[in-house]
Design a protein around this motif. Structure first.
Motif, mmCIF file in Angstrom:
data_model
loop_
_atom_site.group_PDB
_atom_site.id
_atom_site.type_symbol
_atom_site.label_atom_id
_atom_site.label_comp_id
_atom_site.label_asym_id
_atom_site.label_seq_id
_atom_site.Cartn_x
_atom_site.Cartn_y
_atom_site.Cartn_z
ATOM 1 N N ALA A 141 -4.950 -15.071 -1.848
ATOM 2 C CA ALA A 141 -5.784 -16.189 -2.721
ATOM 3 C C ALA A 141 -4.815 -15.277 -4.662
ATOM 4 N N GLN A 142 -4.128 -14.453 -4.949
ATOM 5 C CA GLN A 142 -4.106 -14.326 -6.467
ATOM 6 C C GLN A 142 -1.658 -14.080 -6.051
ATOM 7 N N ASN A 143 -1.801 -14.847 -5.161
ATOM 8 C CA ASN A 143 -0.438 -14.845 -4.549
ATOM 9 C C ASN A 143 0.017 -13.114 -4.693
ATOM 10 N N PHE A 144 -0.904 -12.671 -4.260
ATOM 11 C CA PHE A 144 -0.108 -10.964 -3.633
ATOM 12 C C PHE A 144 -0.099 -10.255 -4.699
ATOM 13 N N LYS A 145 -0.155 -10.559 -6.157
ATOM 14 C CA LYS A 145 -1.312 -10.072 -7.247
ATOM 15 C C LYS A 145 -2.274 -8.820 -6.584
ATOM 16 N N GLY A 146 -2.620 -7.614 -7.831
ATOM 17 C CA GLY A 146 -3.166 -7.083 -7.553
ATOM 18 C C GLY A 146 -2.743 -6.264 -6.441
ATOM 19 N N LYS A 147 -3.701 -4.781 -5.900
ATOM 20 C CA LYS A 147 -3.465 -4.379 -5.539
ATOM 21 C C LYS A 147 -4.549 -3.475 -4.300
ATOM 22 N N ALA A 148 -4.443 -3.644 -3.016
ATOM 23 C CA ALA A 148 -5.169 -3.236 -1.854
ATOM 24 C C ALA A 148 -4.357 -2.068 -1.794
ATOM 25 N N ILE A 149 -5.064 -1.116 -1.297
ATOM 26 C CA ILE A 149 -4.728 0.680 -0.746
ATOM 27 C C ILE A 149 -6.113 0.647 -0.317
ATOM 28 N N GLY A 150 -5.986 1.502 1.217
ATOM 29 C CA GLY A 150 -6.821 2.579 2.057
ATOM 30 C C GLY A 150 -6.514 3.677 2.159
ATOM 31 N N VAL A 151 -8.134 4.695 2.183
ATOM 32 C CA VAL A 151 -7.536 6.166 2.314
ATOM 33 C C VAL A 151 -8.874 6.516 3.279
ATOM 34 N N ASP A 292 -8.065 -5.990 -7.587
ATOM 35 C CA ASP A 292 -7.903 -4.624 -6.656
ATOM 36 C C ASP A 292 -9.051 -4.381 -6.007
ATOM 37 N N PHE A 293 -8.061 -4.158 -4.752
ATOM 38 C CA PHE A 293 -9.012 -3.784 -3.615
ATOM 39 C C PHE A 293 -8.672 -2.421 -3.509
ATOM 40 N N LEU A 294 -10.078 -1.221 -3.028
ATOM 41 C CA LEU A 294 -9.542 -0.005 -2.412
ATOM 42 C C LEU A 294 -11.274 0.394 -1.061
#
Length: 550
Positions: A141-151, A292-294
């Motif tokens: 949705a954000q044209n692959f802007k913003g961050k998505a990280i898993g931990v 962003d998504f964490l």
């Protein structure tokens, strides 16, 4: 008239604020957290942590998983894709691959290498996850802007939630490494700040390993759990009894050195500490244009739960400590990101059954079943019935995989063989239900456990027969087995907390109506104003959007 205008301005502003996209979504999955822990340990939590999230957020009291099997990889996938194994393609942590003719691990991928250490722990990817996740949709949705990280400590719990388009996922490489690592699926090298953090964090990890695990509070005050020394609880290697204090310095060498931390509350602490560093160094929630998504998974609750069971002093101490860590993490979010800029949800990937010995000791029905014996009985049955031992190809995860080529060679009907094996299995002690693949493909079930088996059945990769045991029965030896497990569709495995907290989330709301775990992803999609994941349920948890209890 002025009052009317003023009221309109105020109400319109509130409506706009309610629809404002959060700058950061934080998902927390507490591995193996039963819903009843919120009630059992409520007084120990005080006004902090879990109780703070409940009093200032929205709690769904009757949230359940709506499929079988309730395993870690399956749970994380279902939460973030908004669908069940029948669609997203993750049917276990490990399963028998009908094409490869061998057991495979859910995130193994030989096409990639480890970044961050010299081990092979990074040969992983999300390739087996068929559906997209909510963070995948956010990236799109954000044209692959913003961050998505898993931990997470566990690789599968870090990788699967953030799906295919994540910037990176981190998991813990124990043994002699003691580092957060990743895969070349995401990048060529770890970020410089992570490399530095791994070096500096060794001092903290060594401090954990060189101190005994003692209870946070006076052990005599742990009234919500059973006696400390129970024969049915597990022990570490070289440990005489499952009692406090657990002498980590003396145990570390025989228990995997840094891997030992996974089965202590320190594992949760170090995961949330690293999550704070991710937020700071990646500036999560600070971008004015993009969200962003964490995704965080707390794995130590599962390791500890398996070893000691939900009635143990160890579990009580773990949740008391986790409550403190959680409270500290929320305060950090408020300082770094701002109260009105993020949404946090907390849930679990499955629950757990009490240790069967504990139930038996208290006159409740429970027991153990020998999985190998079932396999041998089936082999014996097929030899007598069809004069061959080659029809049963594999028995695992309470599924029976048949050798279709052998059945065809013998001129037998696959459907008839399936049905005859179902009739055989249903007569076995402790087997509650057995159903064939053909039946699951043709009929539509609406009542558990058959409806849950159906939601967990994937036509492409599941077995020919699915089995569920009677309640509180687990695989093991009645004389020697310790600890417990999960995986069924009974309430102890499916009933988990679902909590929302943060910007525009209703405060102090408790929802008693039953809801499914697959409603989390579409709800997040609505909050983020994006398309739902590819196979997601379309049912949202509307109550989280309300501004009051009215």
């Amino acid at each position: 008239m002025k009052k009317l205008v003023a009221y309109c301005v105020l109400s319109c502003a509130m409506a706009v604020n309610a629809q404002k996209k959060p700058k950061l979504v934080v998902g927390i999955v507490v591995d193996q957290m039963r819903y009843d822990y919120l009630q059992r340990f409520k007084d120990k939590f005080g006004s902090k942590g879990f109780n703070k999230l409940i009093s200032e957020g929205t709690l769904f009291e009757n949230g359940h998983f709506n499929y079988i099997p309730t395993y870690t990889a399956v749970g994380h996938s279902s939460v973030y894709t908004g669908t069940t194994p029948s669609d997203h393609g993750i049917i276990g942590n490990n399963w028998y691959d009908k094409e490869l003719k061998k057991s495979i691990y859910v995130v193994d991928d030989e096409n990639y290498k480890t970044i961050g250490s010299s081990s092979n722990e990074g040969k992983k990817s999300p390739k087996r996850l068929v559906a997209s996740t909510v963070s995948d949709q956010l990236k799109l949705a954000q044209n692959f802007k913003g961050k998505a990280i898993g931990v997470a400590i566990k690789d599968r719990s870090a990788i699967l939630p953030v799906g295919h388009a994540a910037d990176i996922a981190y998991w813990f490489d124990g043994g002699n490494q003691g580092k957060w690592v990743s895969s070349t699926y995401y990048a060529k090298d770890l970020p410089k700040w992570v490399q530095q953090y791994n070096q500096e964090n060794k001092l903290v990890l060594d401090e954990y390993l060189n101190s005994p695990w003692v209870t946070q509070e006076n052990l005599a005050h742990y009234h919500e759990s059973t006696l400390d020394n129970k024969h049915f609880e597990g022990t570490f290697k070289n440990e005489e009894a499952p009692v406090f204090p657990h002498n980590l310095p003396a145990l570390k060498e025989k228990n995997g050195n840094y891997s030992l931390l996974k089965t202590t509350p320190h594992g949760n602490t170090m995961t949330l500490d690293f999550a704070k560093e991710i937020i700071k160094n990646e500036a999560l929630g600070k971008n004015k244009e993009y969200s962003d998504f964490l995704a965080i998974s707390l794995s130590s609750t599962d390791y500890i739960g398996h070893k000691y069971g939900p009635a143990s002093k160890e579990i009580e101490d773990t949740y008391i400590r986790l409550n403190e860590d959680l409270d500290d993490f929320v305060k950090y979010l408020n300082r770094k990101v701002g109260n009105d800029n993020y949404v946090l949800f907390l849930t679990a990937d499955h629950g757990v059954v009490h240790v069967p010995h504990h139930l038996i000791e208290n006159k409740l029905p429970a027991g153990y079943i020998n999985g190998k014996a079932i396999y041998e009985q089936l082999i014996d049955f097929t030899f007598k019935k069809y004069n061959t031992t080659k029809i049963i190809e594999n028995v695992s995860n309470y599924q029976v995989f048949l050798n279709h080529a052998e059945i065809k060679t013998l001129g037998l009907s696959l459907e008839k063989v399936q049905n005859e094996l179902v009739e055989e299995l249903i007569d076995y002690p402790m087997v509650y239900k057995a159903v064939s693949a053909k039946t699951l493909q043709r009929a539509e079930f609406h009542k558990a456990p058959l409806s849950l088996l159906q939601a967990g059945y994937n036509q492409k990769i599941s077995g020919d027969i699915l089995i569920t045991l009677t309640p509180s029965i687990i695989s093991g030896n009645a004389k020697t087995s310790t600890g417990t497990t999960h995986g069924t569709g009974y309430n102890y495995d499916t009933h988990i907390p679902i909590l929302f907290y943060g910007a525009a989330i209703a405060e102090g709301k408790k929802v008693k109506a039953p809801v499914n775990i697959t409603q989390i992803a579409p709800t997040l999609s609505n909050l983020l104003q994006i398309q739902e994941p590819t196979m997601s349920s379309l049912e949202i948890l509307e109550e989280v959007f309300a501004k009051s209890n009215n």
